[in-house]
Scaffold this motif. Structure first.
Motif, PDB file in Angstrom:
ATOM      1  N   ARG A 335       0.824  -1.226   0.040  1.00  0.00           N
ATOM      2  CA  ARG A 335       0.045   0.204   0.176  1.00  0.00           C
ATOM      3  C   ARG A 335       0.991   1.093  -0.025  1.00  0.00           C
ATOM      4  N   PRO A 336       1.269   1.918  -1.006  1.00  0.00           N
ATOM      5  CA  PRO A 336       2.107   3.030  -1.139  1.00  0.00           C
ATOM      6  C   PRO A 336       0.931   4.253  -0.957  1.00  0.00           C
ATOM      7  N   MET A 337       1.205   5.207  -0.048  1.00  0.00           N
ATOM      8  CA  MET A 337       0.338   6.187   0.573  1.00  0.00           C
ATOM      9  C   MET A 337       1.158   7.611   0.515  1.00  0.00           C
ATOM     10  N   THR A 338       0.333   8.461  -0.028  1.00  0.00           N
ATOM     11  CA  THR A 338       1.001  10.018   0.097  1.00  0.00           C
ATOM     12  C   THR A 338       0.106  10.846   0.903  1.00  0.00           C
ATOM     13  N   THR A 339       0.527  11.450   1.501  1.00  0.00           N
ATOM     14  CA  THR A 339      -0.286  12.734   2.637  1.00  0.00           C
ATOM     15  C   THR A 339       0.376  13.901   2.715  1.00  0.00           C
ATOM     16  N   ALA A 340      -0.503  14.715   2.230  1.00  0.00           N
ATOM     17  CA  ALA A 340      -0.077  16.212   2.369  1.00  0.00           C
ATOM     18  C   ALA A 340      -1.099  17.198   3.148  1.00  0.00           C
ATOM     19  N   ASP A 341      -0.500  17.897   3.989  1.00  0.00           N
ATOM     20  CA  ASP A 341      -1.489  18.898   4.913  1.00  0.00           C
ATOM     21  C   ASP A 341      -0.846  19.962   5.392  1.00  0.00           C
ATOM     22  N   THR A 355      -7.620  31.976   7.810  1.00  0.00           N
ATOM     23  CA  THR A 355      -6.755  30.647   7.810  1.00  0.00           C
ATOM     24  C   THR A 355      -7.385  29.645   6.860  1.00  0.00           C
ATOM     25  N   ASN A 356      -6.352  29.135   6.018  1.00  0.00           N
ATOM     26  CA  ASN A 356      -6.882  28.110   5.120  1.00  0.00           C
ATOM     27  C   ASN A 356      -6.128  26.864   5.271  1.00  0.00           C
ATOM     28  N   ASN A 357      -6.994  25.872   5.736  1.00  0.00           N
ATOM     29  CA  ASN A 357      -6.469  24.430   6.037  1.00  0.00           C
ATOM     30  C   ASN A 357      -6.474  23.459   4.770  1.00  0.00           C
ATOM     31  N   PHE A 358      -5.666  22.865   4.230  1.00  0.00           N
ATOM     32  CA  PHE A 358      -5.572  21.808   3.262  1.00  0.00           C
ATOM     33  C   PHE A 358      -5.314  20.438   3.643  1.00  0.00           C
ATOM     34  N   GLN A 359      -5.594  19.307   3.065  1.00  0.00           N
ATOM     35  CA  GLN A 359      -5.367  18.087   3.098  1.00  0.00           C
ATOM     36  C   GLN A 359      -5.704  17.185   2.151  1.00  0.00           C
ATOM     37  N   TYR A 360      -4.633  16.170   1.816  1.00  0.00           N
ATOM     38  CA  TYR A 360      -4.408  15.468   0.741  1.00  0.00           C
ATOM     39  C   TYR A 360      -4.043  14.101   1.041  1.00  0.00           C
ATOM     40  N   ARG A 361      -4.857  13.046   0.646  1.00  0.00           N
ATOM     41  CA  ARG A 361      -4.504  11.726   0.945  1.00  0.00           C
ATOM     42  C   ARG A 361      -4.749  10.809  -0.340  1.00  0.00           C
ATOM     43  N   GLY A 362      -3.890  10.114  -0.687  1.00  0.00           N
ATOM     44  CA  GLY A 362      -3.953   9.255  -1.830  1.00  0.00           C
ATOM     45  C   GLY A 362      -3.303   7.845  -1.680  1.00  0.00           C
ATOM     46  N   TYR A 363      -3.697   6.608  -1.985  1.00  0.00           N
ATOM     47  CA  TYR A 363      -3.141   5.375  -1.680  1.00  0.00           C
ATOM     48  C   TYR A 363      -3.739   4.158  -2.686  1.00  0.00           C
ATOM     49  N   ASP A 364      -2.869   3.324  -2.862  1.00  0.00           N
ATOM     50  CA  ASP A 364      -3.498   2.176  -3.597  1.00  0.00           C
ATOM     51  C   ASP A 364      -3.213   1.105  -2.732  1.00  0.00           C
ATOM     52  N   ILE A 365      -4.046   0.206  -2.785  1.00  0.00           N
ATOM     53  CA  ILE A 365      -4.099  -1.310  -2.310  1.00  0.00           C
ATOM     54  C   ILE A 365      -3.663  -2.371  -3.223  1.00  0.00           C
ATOM     55  N   ALA A 366      -2.691  -3.179  -3.174  1.00  0.00           N
ATOM     56  CA  ALA A 366      -2.370  -4.266  -4.120  1.00  0.00           C
ATOM     57  C   ALA A 366      -2.403  -5.417  -3.300  1.00  0.00           C
ATOM     58  N   GLY A 367      -2.723  -6.487  -3.559  1.00  0.00           N
ATOM     59  CA  GLY A 367      -2.710  -7.806  -2.637  1.00  0.00           C
ATOM     60  C   GLY A 367      -2.728  -8.925  -3.588  1.00  0.00           C
TER      61      GLY A 367
END
Length: 367
Positions: A335-341, A355-367
């Motif tokens: 599971r590769p995962m990238t998080t940015a906040d 104030t401006n808050n931001f968040q990003y999450r992206g991941y893939d699950i391979a099994g």
């Protein structure tokens, strides 16, 4: 349930006060208003004393503990589990170096050792502008009983240990190097039950798992910005297996009941997670603040299941089935995962904040 603690230091102080007050009891003419009573409060701070190139102070609080439990003892052990006996309520050892000493500061603090399910110790030593080392160790005991008629088949006695160590090289300087290691381990016996062909069979299922993490990173202060980068590696492993405690005795008509001769299930697993982390914090303008973070990880988990059983199912429509199964399974997942906040804060005028808050999450699950 009632728990009574009696610190040894308080007992000694009480005996000393009583011995000093005995002459006053013999004087019938002395009035009560003439006697001064000091309020009971925290112990006074221990003053440091010189020892070579260091000024050191030591304080220890010892005592005992009596536990009186009314009601269900199993529930008490699952929730609190304090016991009778000697106990170290707390200790504190500190030292401060003088000019020419190798260490600028060092300390050891702890508490809860003895008749208590939770104990801890913190320690560290440092030298100004060169290094700063800090460590901690915690230990906890956990007993759990399943309530009801099946509590003799469902309970565990687990011990858990936490360790954490951090080293900062060149602290307080614009460029700093950081190293770290942490460990979380659990182990102890556990008892469960197996459900096979509408039959319940008691089993032994111990807990043995560890979690290790290694990190290396650096921080850099440049003008109005702080840039921090870190690389880490996590490793998880568990050695889990389940087996029969003992083979049950056959009933009068064994064909009418499920029965297990042998059962052995092993499910070890391994997990590896390398990760990268980058933090940027700064103030490009007096009215603008920026805080951003990016984390990338690539988790890989390996699981194996090896199971063998030999038994007989219950009678159905006049037939009884004898089973012998041997199974081996292998599973791998990635599971590769990238998080940015982060956030951006702007203060155009003293009483206005945007104030401006931001968040990003992206991941893939391979099994």
């Amino acid at each position: 349930m009632r728990i009574r603690n009696f610190p040894l230091g308080l007992v000694l102080v009480g005996l000393l006060v009583a011995s000093l007050a005995m002459p006053a009891w013999g004087q019938q003419t002395e009035k009560r208003s003439d006697m001064e009573f000091l309020p009971v409060g925290p112990p006074p701070e221990v003053s440091a004393r010189p020892w070579g190139l260091y000024d050191m102070s030591v304080s220890v609080e010892l005592g005992g503990q009596l536990v009186d439990v009314d009601g269900n003892h199993e529930v008490y052990e699952s929730q609190l589990n304090y016991r009778d006996g000697f106990k170290v309520f707390g200790f504190d050892f500190q030292g401060k170096g003088k000019e020419g000493a190798f260490f600028s500061n060092f300390y050891v603090r702890g508490g809860g050792w003895g008749a208590e399910p939770y104990s801890w110790v913190h320690f560290g030593f440092s030298k100004n502008k060169w290094f700063d080392f800090r460590g901690s160790f915690r230990e906890s005991e956990y007993n759990w009983f399943f309530p009801g008629f099946a509590r003799s088949q469902h309970f565990n006695d687990t011990e858990r240990r936490f360790q954490n160590y951090r080293l900062t090289v060149l602290p307080g300087r614009p460029f700093r190097l950081k190293l770290g290691y942490s460990r979380n381990s659990s182990f102890g016996p556990s008892f469960n039950s197996l459900d096979f062909a509408r039959g319940e069979f008691p089993s032994f299922e111990p807990i043995r798992q560890t979690y290790d993490e290694y990190t290396i990173g650096a921080e850099w202060n440049i003008q109005r910005w702080l840039i921090a980068g870190e690389y880490g590696y996590r490793f998880f492993r568990t050695e889990r297996f389940q087996t029969l405690i003992e083979s049950p005795s056959l009933p009068n008509d064994p064909a009418d009941f499920a029965f297990l001769n042998v059962f052995d299930r092993r499910t070890p697993s391994r997990g590896r997670i390398p990760f990268y982390r980058l933090n940027v914090v700064g103030r490009p303008h007096n009215t603008l603040e920026v805080n951003a973070r990016v984390v990338y990880s690539r988790a890989r988990t390996l699981n194996t299941r090896d199971e063998f059983l030999d038994g007989r199912s219950y009678r159905s429509a006049g037939l009884t089935t004898t089973l012998t199964e041997d199974m081996l399974a292998y599973v791998e997942s990635i599971r590769p995962m990238t998080t940015a906040d982060g956030n951006v804060t702007w203060r155009p005028i003293p009483r206005l904040t945007i104030t401006n808050n931001f968040q990003y999450r992206g991941y893939d699950i391979a099994g």
